[in-house]
Design an enzyme around this catalytic site. Structure first.
Site, PDB file in Angstrom:
ATOM      1  N   GLU A 127     -35.977   0.210   9.376  1.00 57.57           N
ATOM      2  CA  GLU A 127     -36.203  -1.128   9.930  1.00 57.57           C
ATOM      3  C   GLU A 127     -34.977  -1.552  10.742  1.00 57.57           C
ATOM      4  O   GLU A 127     -33.843  -1.342  10.322  1.00 57.57           O
ATOM      5  CB  GLU A 127     -36.453  -2.114   8.789  1.00 57.57           C
ATOM      6  CG  GLU A 127     -36.663  -3.551   9.223  1.00 57.57           C
ATOM      7  CD  GLU A 127     -36.821  -4.507   8.044  1.00 57.57           C
ATOM      8  OE1 GLU A 127     -37.431  -5.571   8.223  1.00 57.57           O
ATOM      9  OE2 GLU A 127     -36.328  -4.174   6.930  1.00 57.57           O
TER      10      GLU A 127
ATOM     11  N   LYS B  95     -44.104  -7.323  11.812  1.00 57.13           N
ATOM     12  CA  LYS B  95     -43.982  -7.552  10.372  1.00 57.13           C
ATOM     13  C   LYS B  95     -44.692  -8.839   9.958  1.00 57.13           C
ATOM     14  O   LYS B  95     -44.414  -9.914  10.483  1.00 57.13           O
ATOM     15  CB  LYS B  95     -42.494  -7.616  10.001  1.00 57.13           C
ATOM     16  CG  LYS B  95     -42.210  -7.688   8.511  1.00 57.13           C
ATOM     17  CD  LYS B  95     -40.699  -7.678   8.298  1.00 57.13           C
ATOM     18  CE  LYS B  95     -40.303  -7.721   6.845  1.00 57.13           C
ATOM     19  NZ  LYS B  95     -38.816  -7.735   6.691  1.00 57.13           N
TER      20      LYS B  95
ATOM     21  N   CYS C  88     -40.822  -2.975   5.347  1.00 56.35           N
ATOM     22  CA  CYS C  88     -39.981  -3.469   4.268  1.00 56.35           C
ATOM     23  C   CYS C  88     -40.702  -4.398   3.277  1.00 56.35           C
ATOM     24  O   CYS C  88     -41.449  -3.924   2.425  1.00 56.35           O
ATOM     25  CB  CYS C  88     -38.743  -4.149   4.865  1.00 56.35           C
ATOM     26  SG  CYS C  88     -37.330  -4.231   3.722  1.00 56.35           S
TER      27      CYS C  88
END
Length: 254
Positions: free
Chosen positions: A39, A107, A141
């Site tokens: 990331e 995300k 994540c």
């Protein structure tokens, strides 16, 4: 398909240096079909992106991903902090150098504990990339903590999950458990690429790994050092497991 994880030690706010480090690790896995970076691999986890995030249209890191993937005739994925229009995005790119196509996923679950949500705009849709016969679900994540978001479904079928992360050592146990859980419950490979090193907030131990559909560790990087790990994904074996033990056919639909 050979997948290689690139577990990098990220230099804060230095895309050119992080590109150099990525290339060094790629040279250790010269024949991979897919390379996976962490990331925000070019900058570090910049929760306050102003002055750190690149403009998407002129991003040095994204331009490198495109050029390198085309040169090596492979795919490269990883997330970048980018400025798009009037918003900042934690954008997970999948660059297919063979077809010269770029897909992305923004995300969805921003890390509110670290105030990522104060600066970034969340994505609202899933991205599944079809590459050389494999279907890859992209997540980033904190998404890993939310099983319904990455649930295998008729609307979003896939064969492997790619999770790129800056997951700190203080929550390392959760990383280990959740990567295996997402693989098992979805009968899918899980490719988890985490960083190592330090930033102003955390120490990162890495522990990047490729996990089988039954939760077995197929390949893993050494902790606390920049490292690579690779594995040959087997689509036929995956399909056989899903046909023989039909867990997905009995999943709950919400």
């Amino acid at each position: 398909m050979k997948v290689a994880i690139l577990q990098t030690d990220i230099e804060w706010g230095r895309p050119e240096e992080n590109i150099r480090k990525a290339e060094q690790l790629m040279a250790q896995e010269p024949d991979a079909d897919l390379y996976v970076l962490p990331e925000m691999w070019s900058t570090g986890f910049a929760t306050e992106p102003e002055g750190i995030a690149e403009e998407e249209a002129s991003s040095v890191a994204l331009a490198w991903m495109k050029a390198k993937a085309k040169q090596l005739q492979c795919a490269i994925c990883g997330s970048l902090a980018v400025h798009v229009g009037d918003s900042y995005r934690n954008r997970h790119y999948f660059v297919d150098g063979r077809k010269e196509v770029v897909a992305h996923y923004d995300k969805h679950h921003l890390f509110t504990y670290g105030h990522e949500n104060d600066y970034y705009t969340p994505g609202d849709s899933h991205t599944v990339v079809d590459y050389e016969g494999f279907r890859f679900l992209l997540v980033t994540c904190y998404d890993l903590r939310f099983p319904m978001w990455s649930r295998y479904s008729e609307q979003h079928p896939y064969d492997a999950i790619i999770c790129v992360a800056n997951w700190p050592e203080s929550r390392q146990n959760a990383w280990h458990i959740l990567t295996r859980s997402r693989a098992i419950e979805n009968q899918a490979y899980l490719i988890g690429c985490n960083r190592v090193g330090d930033d102003s907030y955390n120490h990162y131990r890495g522990c990047s790994a490729i996990i089988s559909p039954i939760g077995k560790t197929l390949a893993c990087c050494r902790p606390n050092v920049a490292d690579t790990a690779s594995y040959l994904l087997d689509l036929e074996s995956l399909q056989h497991k899903r046909t023989k033990f039909k867990v997905l056919d009995e999943r709950d639909n919400y």
